[in-house]
Motif scaffolding. Structure first.
Motif, PDB file in Angstrom:
ATOM      1  N   MET A  20      30.645  39.419  45.680  1.00  0.00           N
ATOM      2  CA  MET A  20      31.105  38.070  45.350  1.00  0.00           C
ATOM      3  C   MET A  20      32.587  38.133  45.015  1.00  0.00           C
ATOM      4  SD  MET A  20      27.864  36.802  43.047  1.00  0.00           S
ATOM      5  CE  MET A  20      28.172  37.994  41.746  1.00  0.00           C
ATOM      6  N   ASN A  21      33.400  37.517  45.841  1.00  0.00           N
ATOM      7  CA  ASN A  21      34.841  37.447  45.631  1.00  0.00           C
ATOM      8  C   ASN A  21      35.264  36.028  45.273  1.00  0.00           C
ATOM      9  OD1 ASN A  21      35.308  40.190  46.326  1.00  0.00           O
ATOM     10  ND2 ASN A  21      35.285  39.666  48.502  1.00  0.00           N
ATOM     11  N   SER A  22      36.465  35.915  44.741  1.00  0.00           N
ATOM     12  CA  SER A  22      37.029  34.605  44.407  1.00  0.00           C
ATOM     13  C   SER A  22      36.037  33.767  43.609  1.00  0.00           C
ATOM     14  CB  SER A  22      37.440  33.863  45.686  1.00  0.00           C
ATOM     15  OG  SER A  22      38.359  34.614  46.437  1.00  0.00           O
ATOM     16  N   LEU A  23      35.473  34.374  42.595  1.00  0.00           N
ATOM     17  CA  LEU A  23      34.437  33.693  41.814  1.00  0.00           C
ATOM     18  C   LEU A  23      34.993  32.480  41.089  1.00  0.00           C
ATOM     19  CD1 LEU A  23      32.548  36.831  40.570  1.00  0.00           C
ATOM     20  CD2 LEU A  23      31.482  34.892  41.741  1.00  0.00           C
ATOM     21  N   LYS A  24      34.139  31.473  40.993  1.00  0.00           N
ATOM     22  CA  LYS A  24      34.492  30.222  40.337  1.00  0.00           C
ATOM     23  C   LYS A  24      33.538  29.972  39.161  1.00  0.00           C
ATOM     24  CE  LYS A  24      35.639  28.236  44.867  1.00  0.00           C
ATOM     25  NZ  LYS A  24      35.354  27.129  45.827  1.00  0.00           N
TER      26      LYS A  24
END
Length: 117
Positions: free
Chosen positions: A84-88
């Motif tokens: 999971m990248n660029s988590l928000k």
């Protein structure tokens, strides 16, 4: 009784990354597909990503995670991963893995992912 053991959850700042892993306590035969779901407080469990066990490893993603999350698997280890990248902050949820065989779905116990803003 086979159990799925998840790891890799935790607390991360927005924009950060986590990698979840899910493996069974003993080998599972006849796997059709593996996947990840998530459930945020007060919401229903929703599909995040799936991957088939065939040589092609066809994948499917929820629109909300496309281009940010990557599902992969190690067939020899019956293990499924979720990068999971660029988590928000809206990715905050309990994440559950699943493994499908004919007529049965195994579920993991869930791992908490919390993304701070």
């Amino acid at each position: 009784q086979v159990q799925l053991v998840e790891s890799g959850g935790g607390l991360v700042q927005a924009g950060g990354s986590l990698r979840l892993s899910c493996a069974p306590t003993r080998n599972i035969f006849g796997i059709i597909a593996m996947g990840w779901y998530r459930q945020a407080p007060g919401k229903q469990r929703e599909l995040v990503a799936t991957i088939t066990s065939g040589s092609g490893g066809d994948t499917n993603y929820a629109d909300s995670v496309k281009a940010r999350f990557t599902i992969s698997r190690d067939n020899a280890k019956n293990t499924v991963y979720l990068l999971m990248n660029s988590l928000k902050p809206e990715d905050t949820a309990v994440y559950y893995c699943n493994i499908d065989v004919p007529f049965r779905r195994y579920w993991g116990q869930g791992t908490q992912v919390t993304v701070s803003s």
